[in-house]
Design a protein around this motif. Structure first.
Motif, PDB file in Angstrom:
ATOM      1  N   SER A   1       0.812  -1.221   0.000  1.00 54.75           N
ATOM      2  CA  SER A   1       0.000   0.000   0.000  1.00 54.75           C
ATOM      3  C   SER A   1       0.845   1.271   0.000  1.00 54.75           C
ATOM      4  N   ALA A   2       2.136   1.126   0.200  1.00 58.67           N
ATOM      5  CA  ALA A   2       3.017   2.295   0.336  1.00 58.67           C
ATOM      6  C   ALA A   2       3.193   3.027  -0.992  1.00 58.67           C
ATOM      7  N   GLU A   3       3.065   4.341  -0.936  1.00 55.46           N
ATOM      8  CA  GLU A   3       3.311   5.188  -2.108  1.00 55.46           C
ATOM      9  C   GLU A   3       4.725   5.784  -1.993  1.00 55.46           C
ATOM     10  N   GLY A   4       5.698   5.041  -2.362  1.00 52.88           N
ATOM     11  CA  GLY A   4       7.067   5.549  -2.312  1.00 52.88           C
ATOM     12  C   GLY A   4       7.926   4.825  -1.296  1.00 52.88           C
ATOM     13  N   ASP A   5       9.240   4.959  -1.470  1.00 56.66           N
ATOM     14  CA  ASP A   5      10.203   4.245  -0.635  1.00 56.66           C
ATOM     15  C   ASP A   5      10.205   4.719   0.813  1.00 56.66           C
ATOM     16  N   ALA A   6       9.989   6.018   1.021  1.00 56.99           N
ATOM     17  CA  ALA A   6      10.004   6.558   2.382  1.00 56.99           C
ATOM     18  C   ALA A   6       8.863   5.963   3.210  1.00 56.99           C
ATOM     19  N   GLU A   7       7.671   5.945   2.626  1.00 59.60           N
ATOM     20  CA  GLU A   7       6.515   5.394   3.336  1.00 59.60           C
ATOM     21  C   GLU A   7       6.711   3.902   3.609  1.00 59.60           C
ATOM     22  N   LYS A   8       7.275   3.190   2.634  1.00 55.29           N
ATOM     23  CA  LYS A   8       7.507   1.751   2.815  1.00 55.29           C
ATOM     24  C   LYS A   8       8.508   1.513   3.939  1.00 55.29           C
ATOM     25  N   ALA A   9       9.536   2.354   4.035  1.00 53.30           N
ATOM     26  CA  ALA A   9      10.541   2.202   5.094  1.00 53.30           C
ATOM     27  C   ALA A   9       9.924   2.388   6.475  1.00 53.30           C
TER      28      ALA A   9
ATOM     29  N   ASN B   1      17.401  -0.228   7.989  1.00 49.92           N
ATOM     30  CA  ASN B   1      18.344   0.889   8.124  1.00 49.92           C
ATOM     31  C   ASN B   1      19.095   1.148   6.822  1.00 49.92           C
ATOM     32  N   LYS B   2      19.395   0.062   6.115  1.00 50.53           N
ATOM     33  CA  LYS B   2      20.071   0.192   4.823  1.00 50.53           C
ATOM     34  C   LYS B   2      19.167   0.903   3.817  1.00 50.53           C
ATOM     35  N   GLU B   3      17.885   0.545   3.842  1.00 48.21           N
ATOM     36  CA  GLU B   3      16.928   1.195   2.945  1.00 48.21           C
ATOM     37  C   GLU B   3      16.797   2.684   3.263  1.00 48.21           C
ATOM     38  N   VAL B   4      16.801   3.014   4.544  1.00 47.31           N
ATOM     39  CA  VAL B   4      16.710   4.418   4.954  1.00 47.31           C
ATOM     40  C   VAL B   4      17.948   5.183   4.489  1.00 47.31           C
ATOM     41  N   ASP B   5      19.108   4.560   4.622  1.00 40.87           N
ATOM     42  CA  ASP B   5      20.358   5.207   4.202  1.00 40.87           C
ATOM     43  C   ASP B   5      20.359   5.499   2.697  1.00 40.87           C
ATOM     44  N   ALA B   6      19.616   4.680   1.928  1.00 41.64           N
ATOM     45  CA  ALA B   6      19.586   4.845   0.474  1.00 41.64           C
ATOM     46  C   ALA B   6      18.595   5.924   0.029  1.00 41.64           C
TER      47      ALA B   6
ATOM     48  N   ASP C   1      13.749  12.608   2.254  1.00 39.25           N
ATOM     49  CA  ASP C   1      12.957  11.435   2.627  1.00 39.25           C
ATOM     50  C   ASP C   1      13.474  10.807   3.917  1.00 39.25           C
ATOM     51  N   ALA C   2      14.795  10.779   4.068  1.00 39.03           N
ATOM     52  CA  ALA C   2      15.399  10.189   5.266  1.00 39.03           C
ATOM     53  C   ALA C   2      14.993  10.965   6.516  1.00 39.03           C
ATOM     54  N   ARG C   3      14.949  12.296   6.413  1.00 39.28           N
ATOM     55  CA  ARG C   3      14.529  13.124   7.550  1.00 39.28           C
ATOM     56  C   ARG C   3      13.070  12.839   7.907  1.00 39.28           C
ATOM     57  N   GLU C   4      12.250  12.705   6.866  1.00 37.19           N
ATOM     58  CA  GLU C   4      10.833  12.407   7.087  1.00 37.19           C
ATOM     59  C   GLU C   4      10.663  11.065   7.793  1.00 37.19           C
ATOM     60  N   VAL C   5      11.414  10.071   7.362  1.00 40.99           N
ATOM     61  CA  VAL C   5      11.338   8.743   7.970  1.00 40.99           C
ATOM     62  C   VAL C   5      11.781   8.807   9.422  1.00 40.99           C
ATOM     63  N   GLU C   6      12.895   9.482   9.688  1.00 38.75           N
ATOM     64  CA  GLU C   6      13.424   9.566  11.054  1.00 38.75           C
ATOM     65  C   GLU C   6      12.423  10.225  11.989  1.00 38.75           C
ATOM     66  N   GLU C   7      11.704  11.248  11.498  1.00 41.20           N
ATOM     67  CA  GLU C   7      10.702  11.916  12.318  1.00 41.20           C
ATOM     68  C   GLU C   7       9.534  10.978  12.634  1.00 41.20           C
ATOM     69  N   GLU C   8       9.122  10.210  11.630  1.00 40.26           N
ATOM     70  CA  GLU C   8       7.950   9.340  11.797  1.00 40.26           C
ATOM     71  C   GLU C   8       8.232   8.121  12.674  1.00 40.26           C
TER      72      GLU C   8
END
Length: 218
Positions: free
Chosen positions: A142-150, A191-196, A201-208
Motif C-alpha cells: 500500500s506504500a506510495e514511495g520508498d520513504a513510506e515503505k521504510a 536501516n540500509k533502505e533508509v540510508d539509500a 525522505d530520510a529526515r521524514e522517515v526519522e521523524e515518523e
C-alpha cells in the motif's frame, strides 16, 4: 488468545464458504458490483470482497478446514488487490485531486488495519501467523514511495520485540531467540533502505519512526 482471535474473525465475516447460505452472500456482492458504475466504487467493492475472503480463509485455515497453501493463494489475491487499489489512488493523485486520494488512502489503510488489529497478539506458534505475515505484505504494497515503505517496515520489525517477549513468557525460548535474530537482521535491512533514501525522505522517515525507536530502546 488464539481462540479469542478466531472467534473475533469469525464474528467479522459471519457465514463461511462451507455454509449452504454462502452462495447468497457471494451473489449479493456480485449484484452490488453490477449495479455500481463508478470505477473507484467498483474497486472498493473488489477490495471489500477480497478482505472478506482473507478473513474467511484465515478462519478456515485455523480450523484445519483448508490447507495453508490454499489459504495463501487467497492471501496473495488480497495483496494483489491492495496493489491495484494503490494504483487507483496514485492515478487520482496524479490527476490533482489530492484530498480524494488521501480519503482513498485512509480507506485502504483502515481495511488492512482492521484485520491486522485482530491478529496483533498472534504468535509464530499459531497457524494464523501466516495470515499476519501476509497483512505485513499488504501494508508494504500500500506504500506510495520508498520513504513510506521504510516507515511501515520499521514499525513491523519493531513489533517482533513484543513477539519475542510473549514467546519467552510462554516458555518458547528457542522461538523467542529466533524472532530476536530476525529482528536484528530485518532492522539492519531497514536501516540500509533508509540510508539509500534522499536526504529529505530520510529526515521524514526519522521523524515518523522516532517514537518507535524510543519504544525499542525502552
Amino acid at each position: 488468545v488464539e481462540e479469542e482471535v478466531n472467534e473475533g474473525l469469525r464474528d467479522t465475516v459471519g457465514t463461511l464458504p462451507a455454509s449452504t447460505l454462502y452462495p447468497f452472500k457471494s451473489l449479493k456482492s456480485g449484484v452490488v458490483k453490477f449495479l455500481t458504475f463508478d470505477d473507484v466504487s467498483r474497486q472498493k467493492i473488489d477490495l471489500d470482497v477480497s478482505e472478506r475472503k482473507f478473513v474467511e480463509w484465515s478462519v478456515m485455515m485455523d480450523d484445519g478446514d483448508v490447507g495453508q497453501d490454499d489459504a495463501e493463494e487467497i492471501f496473495e489475491e488480497f495483496v494483489a488487490e491492495v496493489e491495484s487499489f494503490k494504483a487507483v489512488i496514485e492515478n487520482v493523485r496524479s490527476n490533482g485531486d489530492i484530498q480524494y486520494a488521501d480519503e482513498l488512502k485512509t480507506y485502504l489503510q483502515n481495511k488492512i488495519g482492521n484485520v491486522k488489529n485482530g491478529l496483533n497478539n498472534v504468535l509464530p506458534t499459531s497457524p494464523l501467523y501466516t495470515a499476519k505475515e501476509y497483512l505485513n505484505f499488504a501494508e508494504e504494497a500500500s506504500a506510495e514511495g520508498d520513504a513510506e515503505k521504510a516507515v511501515i517496515k520499521k514499525k513491523q520489525v519493531a513489533s517482533k520485540l513484543s513477539e519475542a517477549q510473549d514467546l519467552a513468557e510462554a516458555g518458547e525460548e528457542a522461538l523467542a531467540v529466533q524472532v530476536l535474530d530476525d529482528y536484528v537482521e530485518e532492522t539492519a535491512a531497514v536501516n540500509k533502505e533508509v540510508d539509500a533514501l534522499s536526504a529529505e525522505d530520510a529526515r521524514e522517515v526519522e521523524e515518523e519512526i522516532a517514537d518507535v525507536v524510543e519504544v525499542e530502546m525502552d
